[in-house]
Design a protein around this motif. Sequence first.
Motif, mmCIF file in Angstrom:
data_model
loop_
_atom_site.group_PDB
_atom_site.id
_atom_site.type_symbol
_atom_site.label_atom_id
_atom_site.label_comp_id
_atom_site.label_asym_id
_atom_site.label_seq_id
_atom_site.Cartn_x
_atom_site.Cartn_y
_atom_site.Cartn_z
ATOM 1 N N VAL A 149 0.753 4.781 -16.757
ATOM 2 C CA VAL A 149 2.099 5.369 -16.746
ATOM 3 C C VAL A 149 2.943 4.743 -15.640
ATOM 4 O O VAL A 149 4.102 4.374 -15.860
ATOM 5 N N PHE A 150 2.357 4.613 -14.443
ATOM 6 C CA PHE A 150 3.099 4.047 -13.310
ATOM 7 C C PHE A 150 3.559 2.625 -13.623
ATOM 8 O O PHE A 150 4.705 2.263 -13.333
ATOM 9 N N ASP A 151 2.675 1.841 -14.232
ATOM 10 C CA ASP A 151 3.031 0.466 -14.583
ATOM 11 C C ASP A 151 4.159 0.423 -15.615
ATOM 12 O O ASP A 151 4.930 -0.533 -15.658
ATOM 13 N N GLY A 152 4.279 1.466 -16.434
ATOM 14 C CA GLY A 152 5.323 1.522 -17.455
ATOM 15 C C GLY A 152 6.648 2.074 -16.958
ATOM 16 O O GLY A 152 7.665 2.016 -17.653
ATOM 17 N N PHE A 153 6.633 2.647 -15.740
ATOM 18 C CA PHE A 153 7.869 3.190 -15.173
ATOM 19 C C PHE A 153 8.861 2.068 -14.869
ATOM 20 O O PHE A 153 8.472 0.941 -14.542
ATOM 21 N N ALA A 154 10.134 2.400 -14.932
ATOM 22 C CA ALA A 154 11.188 1.475 -14.496
ATOM 23 C C ALA A 154 11.072 1.309 -12.976
ATOM 24 O O ALA A 154 10.529 2.184 -12.293
ATOM 25 N N PRO A 155 11.579 0.196 -12.432
ATOM 26 C CA PRO A 155 11.477 -0.024 -10.986
ATOM 27 C C PRO A 155 12.021 1.140 -10.145
ATOM 28 O O PRO A 155 11.412 1.504 -9.131
ATOM 29 N N GLY A 156 13.124 1.732 -10.578
ATOM 30 C CA GLY A 156 13.686 2.841 -9.818
ATOM 31 C C GLY A 156 12.785 4.065 -9.822
ATOM 32 O O GLY A 156 12.709 4.804 -8.834
ATOM 33 N N GLN A 157 12.086 4.292 -10.930
ATOM 34 C CA GLN A 157 11.166 5.430 -11.013
ATOM 35 C C GLN A 157 9.958 5.209 -10.112
ATOM 36 O O GLN A 157 9.488 6.150 -9.456
ATOM 37 N N ARG A 158 9.467 3.985 -10.051
ATOM 38 C CA ARG A 158 8.355 3.679 -9.133
ATOM 39 C C ARG A 158 8.822 3.840 -7.689
ATOM 40 O O ARG A 158 8.109 4.384 -6.844
ATOM 41 N N ARG A 159 10.046 3.351 -7.422
ATOM 42 C CA ARG A 159 10.597 3.444 -6.065
ATOM 43 C C ARG A 159 10.672 4.895 -5.590
ATOM 44 O O ARG A 159 10.363 5.202 -4.439
ATOM 45 N N GLU A 160 11.080 5.813 -6.469
ATOM 46 C CA GLU A 160 11.199 7.227 -6.066
ATOM 47 C C GLU A 160 9.860 7.783 -5.601
ATOM 48 O O GLU A 160 9.793 8.497 -4.593
ATOM 49 N N TYR A 161 8.791 7.464 -6.302
ATOM 50 C CA TYR A 161 7.472 7.937 -5.877
ATOM 51 C C TYR A 161 7.039 7.286 -4.570
ATOM 52 O O TYR A 161 6.555 7.954 -3.652
ATOM 53 N N VAL A 162 7.212 5.967 -4.474
ATOM 54 C CA VAL A 162 6.792 5.262 -3.263
ATOM 55 C C VAL A 162 7.544 5.800 -2.049
ATOM 56 O O VAL A 162 6.942 6.104 -1.003
ATOM 57 N N GLU A 163 8.854 5.950 -2.160
ATOM 58 C CA GLU A 163 9.644 6.436 -1.025
ATOM 59 C C GLU A 163 9.242 7.854 -0.641
ATOM 60 O O GLU A 163 9.170 8.202 0.536
ATOM 61 N N TRP A 164 8.970 8.695 -1.631
ATOM 62 C CA TRP A 164 8.577 10.077 -1.361
ATOM 63 C C TRP A 164 7.277 10.109 -0.563
ATOM 64 O O TRP A 164 7.132 10.894 0.378
ATOM 65 N N ILE A 165 6.347 9.243 -0.911
ATOM 66 C CA ILE A 165 5.055 9.217 -0.220
ATOM 67 C C ILE A 165 5.196 8.642 1.187
ATOM 68 O O ILE A 165 4.723 9.229 2.164
ATOM 69 N N VAL A 166 5.855 7.498 1.328
ATOM 70 C CA VAL A 166 5.920 6.847 2.643
ATOM 71 C C VAL A 166 6.856 7.564 3.619
ATOM 72 O O VAL A 166 6.743 7.363 4.837
ATOM 73 N N GLU A 167 7.746 8.415 3.128
ATOM 74 C CA GLU A 167 8.642 9.146 4.028
ATOM 75 C C GLU A 167 7.978 10.355 4.670
ATOM 76 O O GLU A 167 8.563 10.982 5.557
ATOM 77 N N ALA A 168 6.772 10.700 4.242
ATOM 78 C CA ALA A 168 6.061 11.836 4.842
ATOM 79 C C ALA A 168 5.814 11.544 6.314
ATOM 80 O O ALA A 168 5.375 10.449 6.675
ATOM 81 N N LYS A 169 6.059 12.516 7.160
ATOM 82 C CA LYS A 169 5.936 12.309 8.603
ATOM 83 C C LYS A 169 4.508 12.555 9.096
ATOM 84 O O LYS A 169 4.063 11.944 10.053
ATOM 85 N N ARG A 170 3.805 13.472 8.461
ATOM 86 C CA ARG A 170 2.446 13.801 8.904
ATOM 87 C C ARG A 170 1.432 13.298 7.884
ATOM 88 O O ARG A 170 1.694 13.294 6.681
ATOM 89 N N PRO A 171 0.248 12.903 8.347
ATOM 90 C CA PRO A 171 -0.794 12.423 7.426
ATOM 91 C C PRO A 171 -1.168 13.464 6.367
ATOM 92 O O PRO A 171 -1.417 13.111 5.215
ATOM 93 N N GLU A 172 -1.176 14.752 6.772
ATOM 94 C CA GLU A 172 -1.524 15.804 5.802
ATOM 95 C C GLU A 172 -0.479 15.883 4.688
ATOM 96 O O GLU A 172 -0.814 16.072 3.515
ATOM 97 N N THR A 173 0.781 15.758 5.077
ATOM 98 C CA THR A 173 1.860 15.805 4.080
ATOM 99 C C THR A 173 1.761 14.609 3.149
ATOM 100 O O THR A 173 1.905 14.741 1.934
ATOM 101 N N ARG A 174 1.470 13.450 3.705
ATOM 102 C CA ARG A 174 1.352 12.246 2.892
ATOM 103 C C ARG A 174 0.203 12.386 1.889
ATOM 104 O O ARG A 174 0.355 12.042 0.710
ATOM 105 N N ALA A 175 -0.938 12.897 2.351
ATOM 106 C CA ALA A 175 -2.092 13.074 1.459
ATOM 107 C C ALA A 175 -1.764 14.053 0.342
ATOM 108 O O ALA A 175 -2.128 13.839 -0.829
#
Length: 198
Positions: A149-175
């Motif tokens: 599914v991720f590979d089939g997402f448009a670049p902007g849809q992949r970007r939204e997930y990546v940004e959401w994950i990397v913007e987490a401030k704490r390791p627990e939040t990121r996990a």
Amino acid sequence: MTRDPRVDAYIERKAAFARPIMAHLRNRVHAACPEAEEAIKWSSPAFMYKGQILCSMAAFKEHAAFGFWRGAEVTGTPEEKSAMGQFGKIASLADLPDDATLAELIGKAMALIDTGTKSPRVLKHPKPPVEPPEDLVAALAANPAAQTVFDGFAPGQRREYVEWIVEAKRPETRAKRLAQAVEWIAEGKKRNWKYEAC
């Protein structure tokens, strides 16, 4: 010809050098476009044609300005990021084009409205592709459905997930976000799926 008393008041309040410039421009617009209606837009006089802004003018302490709403299309020159309109700072009548040139430009502005052409959209440069972080790559590899599914997402849809994950401030939040992301992706859900119209 439709004149607005607010434009009269605007011109009367301006400096002595500006009043003849403003009166001249007003007369030239009405001569070239008898259907023009006057209005006040953003605290300055504007000339409307068929419900759309044709051109506008303003006066300041030491100069006046006049410009077409779709200036680059009317004058054929690239639009500059300036509040001075297409003719720069106007300090006297000598700074304006001659009456025939003004009439021709007003005619071009009217034609753009008459033909219903839309302003060309400014091309935005696409964002570069986003690289998923290693932990997301590993989590997707462990879940083939999510990977597909991720590979089939448009670049902007992949970007939204990546940004959401990397913007987490704490390791627990990121996990937590990483686990949630893989679950949603496996279900075919975009990052903001909750807000999409049903």
